[in-house]
Design a protein around this motif. Sequence first.
Motif, short mmCIF file in Angstrom:
data_model
loop_
_atom_site.label_atom_id
_atom_site.label_comp_id
_atom_site.label_asym_id
_atom_site.label_seq_id
_atom_site.Cartn_x
_atom_site.Cartn_y
_atom_site.Cartn_z
N ALA A 171 -14.21 6.11 4.58
CA ALA A 171 -13.15 7.11 4.77
C ALA A 171 -11.87 6.45 5.24
N ALA A 172 -11.99 5.48 6.14
CA ALA A 172 -10.81 4.78 6.65
C ALA A 172 -10.14 3.96 5.57
N HIS A 173 -10.93 3.33 4.70
CA HIS A 173 -10.34 2.59 3.58
C HIS A 173 -9.50 3.54 2.72
N ALA A 174 -10.02 4.72 2.47
CA ALA A 174 -9.29 5.69 1.63
C ALA A 174 -8.01 6.15 2.32
N VAL A 175 -8.09 6.45 3.61
CA VAL A 175 -6.90 6.90 4.35
C VAL A 175 -5.85 5.80 4.38
N LEU A 176 -6.28 4.58 4.66
CA LEU A 176 -5.33 3.47 4.73
C LEU A 176 -4.72 3.18 3.36
N GLN A 177 -5.52 3.24 2.32
CA GLN A 177 -5.00 3.01 0.97
C GLN A 177 -3.96 4.07 0.61
N ALA A 178 -4.24 5.32 0.96
CA ALA A 178 -3.28 6.39 0.69
C ALA A 178 -1.99 6.18 1.48
N ALA A 179 -2.11 5.74 2.72
CA ALA A 179 -0.92 5.50 3.55
C ALA A 179 -0.10 4.35 2.98
N GLY B 255 11.56 -0.28 1.22
CA GLY B 255 12.95 0.17 1.17
C GLY B 255 13.13 1.64 1.51
N ASP B 256 12.03 2.38 1.70
CA ASP B 256 12.15 3.78 2.12
C ASP B 256 12.77 3.85 3.50
N PRO B 257 13.57 4.86 3.77
CA PRO B 257 14.11 5.01 5.13
C PRO B 257 12.97 5.33 6.09
N VAL B 258 13.08 4.84 7.30
CA VAL B 258 12.04 5.05 8.29
C VAL B 258 12.18 6.37 8.98
N GLU C 81 0.03 3.35 -0.11
CA GLU C 81 0.62 3.74 -1.39
C GLU C 81 1.79 4.70 -1.23
N THR C 82 1.83 5.47 -0.14
CA THR C 82 2.91 6.45 0.03
C THR C 82 4.15 5.83 0.63
#
Length: 120
Positions: free
Chosen positions: A102-110, A117-120, A112-113
């Motif tokens: 589950a943690a691998h999936a959550v971290l992968q999603a985070a 260069g995205d503003p913080v 990827e999102t």
Amino acid sequence: MSDDRCDLLCIDFDHAEALRGALPPPQELARRAERLRALADPTRLRIAHALHVGNELCVCDLAWIVGSSQGLVSHHLRQLRAAGLVDSRRDGKLVMYRLNPAAHAVLQAAVETVVEGDPV
């Protein structure tokens, strides 16, 4: 007039009620929020990322990788384990840690999102 509120109360009841009924139960949402909060700390996120790419590591290795003391890393690992993200096993005198699926999936999603260069 506020830009973040409707000026008129108008509910599409059937649609809104169907979506409301599809939401997970409050206990499940609380558990998910706790997992996300656990990853909101930069040190815990670094530890989780190291485990994500390193598979299984001991506290000594994790402390070296993230540049923190073993005591601090152990503290954060306890919090990650309490949030249901990390599993551990004893290997002689070593305690080995790994992210659960589950943690691998959550971290992968985070990962990827967040785009470079995205503003913080």
